[in-house]
Design a protein around this motif. Structure first.
Motif, PDB file in Angstrom:
ATOM      1  N   LEU A  53       0.825  -1.209   0.000  1.00  0.00           N
ATOM      2  CA  LEU A  53       0.000   0.000   0.000  1.00  0.00           C
ATOM      3  C   LEU A  53       0.858   1.258   0.000  1.00  0.00           C
ATOM      4  O   LEU A  53       0.542   2.238  -0.690  1.00  0.00           O
ATOM      5  CB  LEU A  53      -0.918  -0.007   1.222  1.00  0.00           C
ATOM      6  N   GLN A  56       2.248   1.699  -3.513  1.00  0.00           N
ATOM      7  CA  GLN A  56       1.211   2.057  -4.477  1.00  0.00           C
ATOM      8  C   GLN A  56       0.666   3.458  -4.244  1.00  0.00           C
ATOM      9  O   GLN A  56       0.156   4.094  -5.172  1.00  0.00           O
ATOM     10  CB  GLN A  56       0.067   1.032  -4.423  1.00  0.00           C
ATOM     11  N   ALA A 177       2.490  -3.510 -12.113  1.00  0.00           N
ATOM     12  CA  ALA A 177       1.190  -2.837 -11.983  1.00  0.00           C
ATOM     13  C   ALA A 177       0.729  -2.923 -10.534  1.00  0.00           C
ATOM     14  O   ALA A 177       1.095  -3.856  -9.813  1.00  0.00           O
ATOM     15  CB  ALA A 177       0.157  -3.480 -12.917  1.00  0.00           C
ATOM     16  N   PRO A 178      -0.067  -1.967 -10.074  1.00  0.00           N
ATOM     17  CA  PRO A 178      -0.551  -2.015  -8.688  1.00  0.00           C
ATOM     18  C   PRO A 178      -1.510  -3.170  -8.446  1.00  0.00           C
ATOM     19  O   PRO A 178      -2.214  -3.616  -9.357  1.00  0.00           O
ATOM     20  CB  PRO A 178      -1.260  -0.657  -8.520  1.00  0.00           C
ATOM     21  N   VAL A 179      -1.518  -3.655  -7.222  1.00  0.00           N
ATOM     22  CA  VAL A 179      -2.419  -4.735  -6.830  1.00  0.00           C
ATOM     23  C   VAL A 179      -3.697  -4.113  -6.290  1.00  0.00           C
ATOM     24  O   VAL A 179      -3.656  -3.314  -5.343  1.00  0.00           O
ATOM     25  CB  VAL A 179      -1.763  -5.634  -5.763  1.00  0.00           C
ATOM     26  N   LYS A 180      -4.820  -4.449  -6.888  1.00  0.00           N
ATOM     27  CA  LYS A 180      -6.097  -3.869  -6.482  1.00  0.00           C
ATOM     28  C   LYS A 180      -6.684  -4.633  -5.294  1.00  0.00           C
ATOM     29  O   LYS A 180      -6.498  -5.831  -5.160  1.00  0.00           O
ATOM     30  CB  LYS A 180      -7.086  -3.892  -7.648  1.00  0.00           C
ATOM     31  N   GLY A 181      -7.397  -3.911  -4.455  1.00  0.00           N
ATOM     32  CA  GLY A 181      -8.090  -4.527  -3.335  1.00  0.00           C
ATOM     33  C   GLY A 181      -7.321  -4.567  -2.043  1.00  0.00           C
ATOM     34  O   GLY A 181      -7.851  -5.020  -1.026  1.00  0.00           O
ATOM     35  N   LEU A 182      -6.074  -4.085  -2.034  1.00  0.00           N
ATOM     36  CA  LEU A 182      -5.299  -4.136  -0.794  1.00  0.00           C
ATOM     37  C   LEU A 182      -5.872  -3.234   0.294  1.00  0.00           C
ATOM     38  O   LEU A 182      -5.656  -3.470   1.479  1.00  0.00           O
ATOM     39  CB  LEU A 182      -3.853  -3.728  -1.075  1.00  0.00           C
ATOM     40  N   GLU A 183      -6.593  -2.199  -0.130  1.00  0.00           N
ATOM     41  CA  GLU A 183      -7.170  -1.300   0.872  1.00  0.00           C
ATOM     42  C   GLU A 183      -8.234  -1.976   1.724  1.00  0.00           C
ATOM     43  O   GLU A 183      -8.623  -1.469   2.770  1.00  0.00           O
ATOM     44  CB  GLU A 183      -7.761  -0.064   0.196  1.00  0.00           C
TER      45      GLU A 183
END
Length: 255
Positions: A53, A56, A177-183
């Motif tokens: 996070l 990103q 590329a960024p990893v989605k959903g880490l938030e």
């Protein structure tokens, strides 16, 4: 008449207390590190999520170990990353810190800080009094608790957290590329904990009280829902405790 004098049986003398102390201390430290393994299964992946996070969000990599050492509060650190990325006002950050870590005030009532006598070690035990450390210690019988075991478990937990953050930083720098959903990592963790509590019949009333407190907080004070929900939950737990302890006393009096 010749009589042989019976020889006395030679029994090994017990080791002096001073000689046994280092060995017992090492044994307690080993037990403390072993106690941390179950908590580490959750701490290390969350540390990786924190590091990812941070990368990103475009924040400097050193923020991962800096946050982990300065605060050592997983839920708070994950929230602070988003607040730093959006340049949240300092007053809002301070209020968030108070709300999120308010529960630690109640941890101190039953956490065995009295076992730790050295002032520096006691200060560290207070600093590292995270949810996982509290839960692991609460599962131990009182006779098996000790200062070396407690401190070793806390140091191991912090090692998992800082190490996971550094691994997350390295992964974030290497991924194209960024990893989605880490938030949602923290939300997913608390969802799993809530589901586990539902499976235990003894914890079902507490879960229902927590849900009632959260619902009332969202209606009454939506801007301070978390803080209000925590206060309501504590109040409801105190009411429940009073009722459950009064009922057996009344039954005994009636009998």
């Amino acid at each position: 008449m010749h009589h042989d004098v019976p020889s006395r049986a030679t029994t090994p003398e017990p080791a002096p207390v001073a000689a046994r102390a280092p060995a017992e201390r090492r044994r307690q430290i080993t037990l403390g590190v072993r106690d941390s393994f179950s908590a580490g299964l959750g701490i290390f992946p969350l540390g990786i999520a924190l590091g990812l996070l941070i990368m990103q969000a475009g924040l400097p990599w050193w923020l991962a170990p800096a946050l982990s050492l300065a605060a050592f509060a997983g839920s708070l650190e994950l929230l602070l990353v988003g607040m730093m990325a959006t340049v949240t006002p300092l007053a809002a950050v301070a209020l968030t810190v108070l709300v999120v870590n308010f529960r630690h005030v109640f941890y101190a009532f039953s956490f065995p800080l009295h076992l730790v006598r050295h002032p520096v070690a006691k200060a560290y035990a207070v600093y590292a009094m995270i949810d996982e450390a509290y839960a692991v210690n609460a599962s131990l019988p009182e006779a098996e608790r000790s200062a070396p075991r407690l401190l070793a478990m806390q140091i191991a937990c912090e090692t998992y957290w800082v190490g996971g953050g550094l691994v997350g930083v390295a992964l974030g720098a290497a991924l194209p590329a960024p990893v989605k959903g880490l938030e949602f990592a923290l939300c997913a963790l608390f969802t799993v904990l809530t589901l586990d509590a539902f499976r235990s019949r003894s914890e079902l009333p507490s879960v229902l009280l927590a849900g009632a407190g959260a619902a009332l907080a969202l209606v009454l004070t939506p801007s301070l829902a978390m803080f209000t929900a925590l206060l309501m939950f504590v109040g409801l737990l105190l009411v429940r405790h009073t009722l459950t302890t009064r009922r057996p006393a009344q039954e005994t009096t009636d009998a």
